[in-house]
Design a protein around this motif. Structure first.
Motif, PDB file in Angstrom:
ATOM      1  N   PHE A 233      -4.454   9.245  10.469  1.00  0.00           N
ATOM      2  CA  PHE A 233      -3.926   7.875   9.344  1.00  0.00           C
ATOM      3  C   PHE A 233      -4.379   6.822   9.220  1.00  0.00           C
ATOM      4  O   PHE A 233      -4.921   6.243   8.779  1.00  0.00           O
ATOM      5  N   LEU A 237      -7.966   9.384   6.793  1.00  0.00           N
ATOM      6  CA  LEU A 237      -6.775   9.914   6.898  1.00  0.00           C
ATOM      7  C   LEU A 237      -6.517  11.257   7.237  1.00  0.00           C
ATOM      8  O   LEU A 237      -5.444  11.570   7.501  1.00  0.00           O
ATOM      9  N   TYR A 309      -0.572   7.311   1.882  1.00  0.00           N
ATOM     10  CA  TYR A 309      -2.508   7.538   2.847  1.00  0.00           C
ATOM     11  C   TYR A 309      -3.214   8.316   1.599  1.00  0.00           C
ATOM     12  O   TYR A 309      -4.069   8.049   2.210  1.00  0.00           O
ATOM     13  N   ARG A 310      -2.400   9.666   1.100  1.00  0.00           N
ATOM     14  CA  ARG A 310      -3.254   9.883   0.616  1.00  0.00           C
ATOM     15  C   ARG A 310      -3.898   9.276  -1.030  1.00  0.00           C
ATOM     16  O   ARG A 310      -4.839   9.573  -1.691  1.00  0.00           O
TER      17      ARG A 310
END
Ligand SMILES: Cc1ncc(COP(=O)(O)O)c(C=O)c1O
Length: 435
Positions: A233, A237, A309-310
């Motif tokens: 991450f 990602l 995160y996405r």
């Protein structure tokens, strides 16, 4: 300034060996004039037991990638807490979290969650040994930590209590040195169960090192394992494996996976992972079964963190702020004439620094002095690993602190040592044989 911390310290050492539950947080890792205990955090700021405020780096040993008490993660945890945290059978959230992680780590086909990176790596080693029928494992000597278990701690100077027979089963190679990997396969033909390493500590691998190592593993029938506890991450990602376009047989994630909550994961190829299951006719492998492995609020935190995160430019933010911070520190070091003594290293998303004394050798005394002077100016920075919550203003404030700290650092270098400047003893490395 640190009265409450100092009082707590005595109680801590009376009740807890080392005064902390993690060596990296211990008193020997920080100068005497430092906050002994952190009482709360918000974003990239923390407040110690005396109410002093700091901009923090390292962020919970690199777990808190989004920032302390990140609202979306906190809300997800709160919602789940009201529903209970552990039941007689799995919770639907275990499936949801598994599918979320597998949709991010695109090369992985199955996942098992546990609570820490060591346990995930232990499981990778166990599985590799089971499928290959081999005992020996090869680890990268340039990577500082893989597990609290004997197979790794046995390779450190702090190996008391670990049988020689176990120590002998772990062999080491060097990063970016394919010949050192090849030599192990030659020296121990048919004996190496797996090769385990981090994809990168900072610099990108050279000359296709990861792919070539994987090729050697395939040729010699060993399992190729990437430890993504730090890189996951942060580098990308989908982890460093996505950045470097490589699909390991197995990989492990932890740290930032749940933004500070205890969740880690072993992921990998179905053919291997399924041996830990109950739908096959081969010999079974005991693969990760822990009382708290499916703890629901941790998994709620993981899902919430992964969705941020996405959705948001977390990696790009780390890259941008890290680049500013590294450039700023390097300029300041140059300005003070200490650029050969305070050296910023690592990738912008995961910066560290080296402190070198007057003789140019790594110096824990100068490290302690640098930390002490940063702390005095409001920055708690055992590394410069930042988070999504470090804004421009925080980096600017940090650079002011670095400027002041380096002025003292430079005077100490000129004086030939820290004696007149450092209060208390130097910091120490964790892995040493004696106190
Ligand atoms: C690369 C890496 N792997 C594994 C671990 C072990 O993780 P944990 O402390 O969660 O067991 C660490 C911890 O620092 C780490 O840095």
């Amino acid at each position: 300034m640190f009265e409450r911390s100092d009082a707590l310290r005595e109680r801590a050492h009376a009740a807890i060996p080392g005064g902390a539950h993690t060596y990296a947080k211990g008193d020997d890792q920080f100068p005497r004039r430092s906050p002994g205990f952190i009482a709360r955090g918000l974003g990239c700021r923390v407040w110690d037991a005396d109410g002093n405020e700091f901009i923090e780096y390292g962020m919970g040993l690199r777990t808190v990638l989004l920032g302390h008490a990140f609202p979306e993660v906190v809300r997800a945890v709160e919602r789940q807490l009201a529903l209970g945290t552990n039941y007689a059978r799995p919770s639907p959230i275990e499936v949801e979290a598994a599918e979320e992680l597998l949709s991010i780590v695109t090369g992985a086909e199955m996942v098992k969650f546990t609570k820490d990176g060591s346990t995930a790596n232990n499981a990778a080693v166990r599985l590799a040994r089971a499928v290959t029928g081999r005992d020996r494992i090869a680890i990268c000597a340039d990577h500082p930590f893989f597990s609290t278990e004997d197979w790794f701690i046995g390779t450190t100077p702090m190996n008391a209590g670990i049988p020689k027979a176990v120590r002998d089963l772990t062999v080491t190679f060097r990063y970016d040195d394919l010949a050192s990997v090849a030599r192990l396969f030659e020296a121990y033909p048919g004996e190496i169960a797996c090769v385990i390493l981090e994809a990168s500590r900072g610099d990108d691998p050279k000359d296709g090192f990861l792919h070539e190592t994987q090729r050697l593993c395939r040729r010699h029938g060993a399992v190729f394992v990437l430890d993504e506890n730090i890189t996951g991450f942060r580098w990308h990602l989908g982890g460093a494996q996505r950045l470097y376009r490589i699909t390991p047989d197995l990989s492990t994630f932890g740290k930032a996976l749940a933004n500070g909550f205890a969740v880690s994961a072993l992921v990998g190829r179905r053919e291997l992972m399924e041996l830990g299951g109950i739908r096959h006719d081969r010999e079974r492998v005991f693969l990760l079964s822990t009382t708290h492995g499916g703890e629901t609020h941790g998994l709620a935190a993981a899902i919430a963190a992964m969705r941020v995160y996405r959705r948001e430019p977390v990696v790009a933010h780390l890259e941008r702020q890290g680049t500013r911070l590294a450039a700023g520190v390097r300029d300041l070091a140059k300005g003070h004439g200490v650029e050969r003594h305070l050296v910023v290293a690592g990738r912008p998303c995961n910066l560290s620094f080296a402190t070198l004394g007057p003789d140019g050798a790594p110096s824990q005394a100068f490290r302690a002095l640098f930390l002490q002077e940063l702390i005095a100016r409001g920055a708690l920075a055992p590394s410069f690993a930042l988070s999504y919550s470090h804004r421009d203003v925080d980096v600017d404030r940090t650079l002011e602190a670095v400027d002041g700290a380096l002025a003292v650092y430079q005077r100490a270098l000129e004086a030939g040592g820290v004696e007149r400047f450092l209060d208390g003893p130097p910091t120490r490395v964790v892995f040493r044989r004696y106190c």
